[in-house]
Design a protein around this motif. Structure first.
Motif, mmCIF file in Angstrom:
data_model
loop_
_atom_site.group_PDB
_atom_site.id
_atom_site.type_symbol
_atom_site.label_atom_id
_atom_site.label_comp_id
_atom_site.label_asym_id
_atom_site.label_seq_id
_atom_site.Cartn_x
_atom_site.Cartn_y
_atom_site.Cartn_z
ATOM 1 N N VAL A 194 -2.484 3.992 30.607
ATOM 2 C CA VAL A 194 -3.035 5.251 30.093
ATOM 3 C C VAL A 194 -3.329 5.107 28.596
ATOM 4 O O VAL A 194 -2.500 4.610 27.832
ATOM 5 C CB VAL A 194 -2.046 6.418 30.316
ATOM 6 C CG1 VAL A 194 -2.554 7.686 29.634
ATOM 7 C CG2 VAL A 194 -1.850 6.671 31.803
ATOM 8 N N LYS A 195 -4.499 5.527 28.180
ATOM 9 C CA LYS A 195 -4.863 5.515 26.765
ATOM 10 C C LYS A 195 -4.588 6.896 26.179
ATOM 11 O O LYS A 195 -5.398 7.820 26.310
ATOM 12 C CB LYS A 195 -6.331 5.125 26.598
ATOM 13 C CG LYS A 195 -6.634 3.691 27.028
ATOM 14 C CD LYS A 195 -8.092 3.338 26.780
ATOM 15 C CE LYS A 195 -8.378 1.893 27.176
ATOM 16 N NZ LYS A 195 -9.801 1.512 26.947
ATOM 17 N N PHE A 196 -3.444 7.013 25.570
ATOM 18 C CA PHE A 196 -3.039 8.294 25.013
ATOM 19 C C PHE A 196 -3.821 8.600 23.733
ATOM 20 O O PHE A 196 -4.262 7.693 23.026
ATOM 21 C CB PHE A 196 -1.542 8.290 24.707
ATOM 22 C CG PHE A 196 -0.666 8.171 25.914
ATOM 23 C CD1 PHE A 196 -0.224 6.920 26.337
ATOM 24 C CD2 PHE A 196 -0.290 9.279 26.631
ATOM 25 C CE1 PHE A 196 0.574 6.798 27.448
ATOM 26 C CE2 PHE A 196 0.519 9.173 27.749
ATOM 27 C CZ PHE A 196 0.950 7.926 28.170
ATOM 28 N N ARG A 205 2.726 12.164 17.716
ATOM 29 C CA ARG A 205 2.591 12.664 19.092
ATOM 30 C C ARG A 205 1.634 11.800 19.910
ATOM 31 O O ARG A 205 0.689 11.221 19.382
ATOM 32 C CB ARG A 205 2.028 14.093 19.083
ATOM 33 C CG ARG A 205 2.886 15.133 18.429
ATOM 34 C CD ARG A 205 2.198 16.493 18.516
ATOM 35 N NE ARG A 205 2.961 17.543 17.844
ATOM 36 C CZ ARG A 205 2.576 18.822 17.791
ATOM 37 N NH1 ARG A 205 1.432 19.174 18.360
ATOM 38 N NH2 ARG A 205 3.321 19.705 17.159
ATOM 39 N N GLU A 206 1.886 11.800 21.225
ATOM 40 C CA GLU A 206 0.955 11.212 22.183
ATOM 41 C C GLU A 206 0.353 12.278 23.095
ATOM 42 O O GLU A 206 -0.524 11.987 23.896
ATOM 43 C CB GLU A 206 1.659 10.148 23.039
ATOM 44 C CG GLU A 206 1.972 8.855 22.309
ATOM 45 C CD GLU A 206 3.132 8.991 21.332
ATOM 46 O OE1 GLU A 206 3.048 8.416 20.223
ATOM 47 O OE2 GLU A 206 4.131 9.670 21.678
ATOM 48 N N GLY A 207 0.834 13.487 22.999
ATOM 49 C CA GLY A 207 0.300 14.624 23.744
ATOM 50 C C GLY A 207 0.248 15.850 22.847
ATOM 51 O O GLY A 207 1.052 15.986 21.929
ATOM 52 N N PHE A 208 -0.721 16.740 23.102
ATOM 53 C CA PHE A 208 -0.956 17.902 22.225
ATOM 54 C C PHE A 208 -1.192 17.408 20.795
ATOM 55 O O PHE A 208 -0.565 17.853 19.846
ATOM 56 C CB PHE A 208 0.224 18.871 22.276
ATOM 57 C CG PHE A 208 0.390 19.579 23.589
ATOM 58 C CD1 PHE A 208 -0.425 20.645 23.919
ATOM 59 C CD2 PHE A 208 1.356 19.166 24.506
ATOM 60 C CE1 PHE A 208 -0.272 21.311 25.145
ATOM 61 C CE2 PHE A 208 1.510 19.817 25.727
ATOM 62 C CZ PHE A 208 0.689 20.890 26.050
ATOM 63 N N ALA A 209 -2.114 16.459 20.669
ATOM 64 C CA ALA A 209 -2.315 15.763 19.397
ATOM 65 C C ALA A 209 -2.894 16.643 18.296
ATOM 66 O O ALA A 209 -2.734 16.324 17.112
ATOM 67 C CB ALA A 209 -3.221 14.547 19.611
ATOM 68 N N GLU A 267 -5.487 20.719 27.589
ATOM 69 C CA GLU A 267 -5.520 20.297 26.187
ATOM 70 C C GLU A 267 -4.385 19.354 25.788
ATOM 71 O O GLU A 267 -4.333 18.917 24.643
ATOM 72 C CB GLU A 267 -5.491 21.531 25.274
ATOM 73 C CG GLU A 267 -6.685 22.450 25.465
ATOM 74 C CD GLU A 267 -6.650 23.652 24.540
ATOM 75 O OE1 GLU A 267 -5.985 23.575 23.483
ATOM 76 O OE2 GLU A 267 -7.280 24.678 24.871
ATOM 77 N N ALA A 268 -3.506 19.031 26.724
ATOM 78 C CA ALA A 268 -2.394 18.129 26.389
ATOM 79 C C ALA A 268 -2.877 16.698 26.201
ATOM 80 O O ALA A 268 -2.263 15.921 25.466
ATOM 81 C CB ALA A 268 -1.320 18.181 27.466
ATOM 82 N N GLY A 269 -3.980 16.336 26.888
ATOM 83 C CA GLY A 269 -4.530 14.994 26.743
ATOM 84 C C GLY A 269 -4.214 14.088 27.927
ATOM 85 O O GLY A 269 -3.616 14.512 28.925
ATOM 86 N N PRO A 270 -4.598 12.818 27.838
ATOM 87 C CA PRO A 270 -4.360 11.866 28.931
ATOM 88 C C PRO A 270 -2.865 11.683 29.216
ATOM 89 O O PRO A 270 -2.027 11.846 28.335
ATOM 90 C CB PRO A 270 -4.963 10.567 28.400
ATOM 91 C CG PRO A 270 -5.939 10.998 27.348
ATOM 92 C CD PRO A 270 -5.333 12.213 26.719
ATOM 93 N N GLY A 271 -2.563 11.309 30.456
ATOM 94 C CA GLY A 271 -1.171 11.060 30.830
ATOM 95 C C GLY A 271 -0.454 12.294 31.333
ATOM 96 O O GLY A 271 -1.072 13.321 31.658
#
Length: 322
Positions: free
Chosen positions: A49-51, A69-73, A145-149
């Motif tokens: 996964v490309k975060f 962060r890797e999510g909700f960047a 909107e949290a993003g990949p993963g």
């Protein structure tokens, strides 16, 4: 007539399990999944996964112990919730208590998943309360909107292992089950999916990390290593961090090497002291009509410690001179 009644009873009997199966929390029939007799149904792996990473900053503001962060960047849109990537050995419960040892994507292997959250933050839902996530984000932000993963909370999405329960109330406490139907943790991110029970957090909009082999109480970092971290306090973490920094700032100190300027009229330290009993020229203009013999005597005991600066000698003018 008898055959007609028998066929009706048979139809009702066959319909009961169908109604029940329509309400199970899992996604229904799937290859190697809920209908697999061996019970294997692993969640999707996070490998490859490309975060999308946020900017780096103070952990207390970012929300992740490693400061990124890797999510909700997007920090401006998502101030109170963070997705933090972590690794650990074997399986862990998402409700394992933090040890205080910072870890995560840029800080190494975790002892507990909770250690990936920064000081002042916690794994969302660790008390089993569905409103914890509601206070920190929305269904739209969580799902889009949290993003990949995948980033998981510390609560199973079902209240029991059997049938879909009614929507939760303020008093409802969700468990953290190890495996099985309804055990999967609530999830934010592009790789999360809907099961049949969708009401745990947002009515009809709650996604999970699909795969009953890893419930909330028994997850691997390979498949569920994205952790949802929620801010402990109210308001903006950045504003709170700024206030704390001001409160902890040390008071201004005086430079010990600086030389203090003596107040006006006070003789500087180290000035020569007139010998006791010696006459000192009076300050101010000299009265040329008086001779030294008629000048009032000087009280040597009135001279302060250090003595005043001795005035330069003056030449008395003759009467009538200009």
């Amino acid at each position: 007539m008898f055959q007609l009644r028998l066929s009706r009873l048979l139809a009702v009997f066959l319909a009961v399990p169908v109604l029940q199966s329509a309400c199970v929390c899992g996604p229904g029939p799937n290859v190697g999944g809920y209908d697999d007799p061996s019970g294997k149904d692993p969640p999707r792996s996070l490998q490859g996964v490309k975060f999308i990473e946020s900017e780096k900053g103070e952990p207390e503001v970012i929300g992740c112990a490693d400061g990124q962060r890797e999510g909700f960047a997007d920090l401006t849109r998502h101030k109170r919730i963070a997705g933090c990537l972590a690794t650990w050995e074997g399986t862990k419960s998402l409700r394992d208590k933090p040890t205080g040892k910072a870890c995560g994507d840029d800080k190494g292997v975790c002892t507990s998943p909770a250690d990936s959250c920064a000081k002042g933050w916690h794994v969302c839902g660790y008390q089993g309360k569905h409103d914890d996530l509601k206070r920190h984000t929305t269904a739209n932000a969580c799902n889009k909107e949290a993003g990949p993963g995948k980033f998981v909370a510390a609560m199973s999405h079902g209240q029991t292992e059997d049938l879909c329960p009614p929507p939760p109330t303020a008093e409802t406490v969700f468990p953290c089950m190890d495996s099985g139907i309804c055990s999967e943790p609530v999830c934010c991110g592009d790789a999360c999916a809907f099961g049949k029970c969708r009401d745990a957090i947002w009515r009809g909009q709650t996604k999970i990390s699909l795969g009953k082999a890893e419930g909330c109480g028994s997850v691997t970092s390979e498949r569920n290593g994205g952790i949802l971290c929620c801010y402990d306090g109210d308001g903006d973490p950045a504003a709170a961090a700024g206030s704390e920094a001001k409160a902890e700032a040390p008071p201004a100190t005086t430079d010990p090497t600086a030389t203090a300027t003596p107040p006006t009229g006070t003789p500087p330290t180290g000035a020569p002291t007139a010998p006791a009993g010696s006459a000192t020229a009076p300050t101010g203009p000299v009265d040329s009509t008086r001779t030294p013999s008629t000048a009032p005597p000087v009280d040597s005991t009135a001279i302060p410690t250090g003595g005043p600066t001795t005035a330069p000698p003056t030449t008395a003018k003759k009467p009538g001179s200009k």
